[in-house]
Design a protein around this motif. Structure first.
Motif, mmCIF file in Angstrom:
data_model
loop_
_atom_site.group_PDB
_atom_site.id
_atom_site.type_symbol
_atom_site.label_atom_id
_atom_site.label_comp_id
_atom_site.label_asym_id
_atom_site.label_seq_id
_atom_site.Cartn_x
_atom_site.Cartn_y
_atom_site.Cartn_z
ATOM 1 N N TYR A 1 4.668 -33.477 -47.803
ATOM 2 C CA TYR A 1 4.770 -32.570 -47.067
ATOM 3 C C TYR A 1 6.213 -31.171 -47.503
ATOM 4 O O TYR A 1 5.545 -30.339 -48.061
ATOM 5 N N LYS B 1 4.541 -39.210 -45.113
ATOM 6 C CA LYS B 1 3.343 -38.339 -45.162
ATOM 7 C C LYS B 1 4.112 -36.928 -45.051
ATOM 8 O O LYS B 1 4.563 -35.369 -45.612
ATOM 9 N N TYR B 2 5.930 -36.792 -44.687
ATOM 10 C CA TYR B 2 6.642 -36.210 -44.201
ATOM 11 C C TYR B 2 7.242 -35.418 -46.074
ATOM 12 O O TYR B 2 8.030 -34.116 -46.235
#
Length: 324
Positions: free
Chosen positions: A6, A2-3
């Motif tokens: 991002y 997820k990071y």
């Protein structure tokens, strides 16, 4: 993961936004449009990642709630099944005693019926025994408590405290004196410097945004400017056509590109000629000379290469001659 998404989306958004401003400043409209579309696509990707993450968390919460509800339901069903006959040990299976089958009087067994009550649910023997046992245990506990209260002395407690003293923590604590909750104020003191810094940062951001908008508008505004002290403006560029090396095809692409780009300036230039210098290299001459802003627009249009399958690279620009 997820990071990483991002980080990738944030860097892509920043790069697309920067190049969008650069291409707008250079009057390279097609590249600016591509960067704008890429910026919107990356923003949509980030929004989808955030929404999918939120939906995944909601789905996991619902799954956990359903699992807990199913566990509670199974426990309730199990409790309902086990509580149907709480005194099954008093049932018929524990013996019949010496009762006579024809006499009707029971000989002490728990398997026979008495007073019309089923032997499987018979509790009139167990409850009195339980009550008498509880009363007897309560009396024994009261006697033991009284004896302990009379014979107990503080010396035993002092000896126990002395034995446990080496295990006690330091009086000030391991890390020093720990502040208690009562020592902290209920309302934290007002920080007068923080609102000033916040206001200054907001004002600086607004000023910077206004300045950037002003610079971009000055660079892209269509306006009449004073012409330089020169007879003509010259542009030398090289053009390549994808998929062919034919000199005729490159010349046609160069002329189409030149005729379209020379009209992108804000000033009229009816005298604009194009000559071939070498294989794929052309020189354009515009009379009268163009202003610096119009020259930047002409250079950006040529670099943007709006002709199909053609790619142009500006080799140099300049002013030629002195006006009569």
């Amino acid at each position: 993961m997820k990071y990483v998404s991002y980080l990738f989306g944030g860097l892509s958004t920043l790069a697309a936004g920067i190049y969008l401003v650069i291409y707008l400043y250079r009057w390279e409209w097609q590249r600016a449009v591509i960067c704008g579309v890429l910026l919107l696509a990356v923003e949509g990707f980030l929004v989808c990642v955030i929404l999918l993450g939120r939906m995944g968390r909601l789905e996991r919460r619902l799954s956990d709630a359903d699992a807990r509800m199913e566990e509670v339901r199974q426990r309730l069903e199990h409790a309902r099944e086990t509580s149907a006959h709480p005194f099954r040990w008093l049932g018929n299976g524990n013996g019949n005693g010496n009762g006579n089958g024809n006499g009707g009087a029971s000989g002490g067994g728990y398997g026979d019926s008495r007073d019309g009550v089923d032997g499987g649910n018979r509790t009139f023997v167990f409850v009195p025994i339980l009550m008498v046992t509880g009363a007897a245990l309560s009396g024994v506990a009261w006697v033991i408590q009284r004896i302990a209260a009379v014979t107990a002395r503080p010396g035993a407690e002092r000896r126990l405290a002395g034995r446990l003293a080496p295990l006690a923590a330091p009086s000030g604590g391991v890390h020093g004196v720990i502040t208690q909750l009562e020592d902290n104020p209920a309302v934290p003191p007002a920080r007068r410097l923080r609102p000033l810094l916040t206001g200054f940062g907001a004002a600086a951001g607004v000023v910077l945004l206004v300045y950037l908008v002003y610079v971009l508008s000055e660079a892209t505004e269509t306006r009449e400017e004073s012409r330089p002290d020169a007879a003509a403006s010259t542009v030398v560029f090289r053009i390549d056509v994808h998929g062919t090396d034919d000199a005729r095809a490159r010349e046609l692409a160069a002329r189409d590109l030149w005729e379209g780009c020379r009209r992108s300036t804000s000033s009229l230039n009816p005298d604009a000629s194009l000559g071939r210098l070498a294989d794929g290299v052309f020189a354009g001459v515009i009379r009268p000379a163009l202003s610096p802003h119009d020259m930047m627009r002409l250079r950006g249009c040529l670099s943007d290469a709006s002709v199909n399958r053609a790619h142009a690279k500006v080799l140099g620009t300049g002013q030629a001659g002195v006006p009569h």
